[in-house]
Write an enzyme that holds these catalytic residues in place. Structure first.
Site, PDB file in Angstrom:
ATOM      1  N   ASP A 207      -2.648   2.521   2.069  1.00  0.00           N
ATOM      2  CA  ASP A 207      -2.081   1.861   3.253  1.00  0.00           C
ATOM      3  C   ASP A 207      -1.736   0.425   2.885  1.00  0.00           C
ATOM      4  O   ASP A 207      -2.180  -0.531   3.523  1.00  0.00           O
ATOM      5  CB  ASP A 207      -3.077   1.890   4.416  1.00  0.00           C
ATOM      6  CG  ASP A 207      -2.449   1.424   5.730  1.00  0.00           C
ATOM      7  OD1 ASP A 207      -1.208   1.369   5.818  1.00  0.00           O
ATOM      8  OD2 ASP A 207      -3.206   1.106   6.669  1.00  0.00           O
ATOM      9  N   PHE A 208      -0.891   0.287   1.867  1.00  0.00           N
ATOM     10  CA  PHE A 208      -0.624  -1.023   1.286  1.00  0.00           C
ATOM     11  C   PHE A 208       0.466  -1.752   2.074  1.00  0.00           C
ATOM     12  O   PHE A 208       1.578  -1.950   1.613  1.00  0.00           O
ATOM     13  CB  PHE A 208      -0.231  -0.884  -0.182  1.00  0.00           C
ATOM     14  CG  PHE A 208      -0.346  -2.169  -0.956  1.00  0.00           C
ATOM     15  CD1 PHE A 208      -1.588  -2.678  -1.292  1.00  0.00           C
ATOM     16  CD2 PHE A 208       0.778  -2.870  -1.346  1.00  0.00           C
ATOM     17  CE1 PHE A 208      -1.705  -3.868  -1.998  1.00  0.00           C
ATOM     18  CE2 PHE A 208       0.669  -4.065  -2.056  1.00  0.00           C
ATOM     19  CZ  PHE A 208      -0.572  -4.563  -2.385  1.00  0.00           C
TER      20      PHE A 208
END
Length: 315
Positions: A207-208
């Protein structure tokens, strides 16, 4: 008035996690246990806790101070699949690019982690987009450089993406939104096919997005809030590229997208076409998720952007 177990300064009704978790039976059951979990951790780990941060939809997060005065953050999470790998990933990364894991309690679903001060999100940093993208790519390279843990505690990206492909197809059949069926099918095919053609496997953050990269003291920037898996590194950059100075808000998004995908791909040692292909796959999955959560129009807007990414990738 009857007070709820979380009707006080630590668990106000307006806290996002309280509002979100209160919508389901499992969430309500967890909220009823949450004050006791926090009190137990506070005593067991000898913490002094501040008021919770106003953010997050499935975790209660608050600043903490350890008995020796070291600042930290306590994170207590509603039990769910995506949360299981965060502790093991932080342990594997060992503070290289990400916050350090100080303590973990699987029983409580809790992590005590390094506090980022001042904690400014990368998305709000007063830096040019190219600079923000480049420094974020450097953090990703650090995370990816860590050996994959051998114990199988992290989910595999190929298995998760295969599930997502089945799910988005089911949503398309059930909801029958007026979406481009060919583009949706392309997304499903990419979710199934891309993981199998990866040249290497790493621990991906999962979930960058720029809200998960914070200004810190030990390092200028550190990563938080991972949803890690083991698989193709090219999976990771899409949220970063989509949310740093949203390219689709520019009058001519295509040249902006070409430039930024090329920049990030070079910084990461990846193929820009592969980054674009993963963006298509993840964008289609996101659009059908939106449709399934009563936002068919929002999903259509997402797919319009996905079409541009597919064209740039030559798909």
């Amino acid at each position: 008035m009857v007070r709820t177990p979380y009707d006080n300064d630590r668990f106000p009704a307006g806290l996002p996690v309280v509002a979100q978790m209160g919508r389901t039976a499992s969430g309500q059951a967890w909220l009823a246990r949450l004050p006791g979990l926090v009190r137990d951790l506070e005593e067991r780990w000898e913490l002094r806790l501040g008021a919770p941060f106003h953010g997050g939809s499935c975790s209660w997060v608050a600043p903490a101070e350890q008995v020796d005065g070291t600042p930290a953050v306590l994170k207590v999470t509603w039990p769910h699949r995506e949360a299981d790998g965060e502790g093991p990933a932080l342990d594997a990364w060992g503070g290289n690019g990400a916050v350090r894991l100080l303590r973990r309690s699987r029983e409580h679903g809790a992590l005590l982690i390094e506090r980022c001060t001042p904690g400014t999100e990368l998305g709000r940093a007063p830096l040019p987009p190219a600079e923000r993208l480049t420094l974020a790519a450097g953090l990703l390279r650090e995370l990816w450089g860590t050996p994959v843990p051998p114990d199988g505690r992290l989910e595999r990206l190929d298995a998760v993406c295969a599930e997502w492909a089945d799910l988005l197809e089911e949503r398309m059949r059930r909801l029958r939104p007026d979406y481009d069926a060919g583009l949706v099918a392309l997304g499903a095919d990419l979710l199934r096919g891309l993981p199998a053609t990866a040249a290497r496997e790493v621990v991906v953050h999962g979930d960058f997005n720029p809200g998960n990269v914070l200004a810190a003291q030990r390092r200028p920037w550190l990563v938080i809030d991972a949803k890690p898996m083991v698989g193709d590194p090219a999976y990771d950059p899409w949220p970063l590229l989509a949310q740093i100075d949203d390219p689709f808000e520019h009058p001519a998004p295509r040249p902006v997208l070409r430039e930024r995908y090329a920049l990030v791909a070079e910084a990461l040692g990846e193929d820009p076409s592969r980054l674009l292909a993963w963006s298509v796959a993840r964008g289609v999955e996101s659009a059908l998720w939106s449709a399934d959560h009563d936002d068919v129009e929002g999903g259509a807007e997402e797919l319009a952007e996905v079409r541009v990414l597919a064209e740039l990738a030559g798909l």
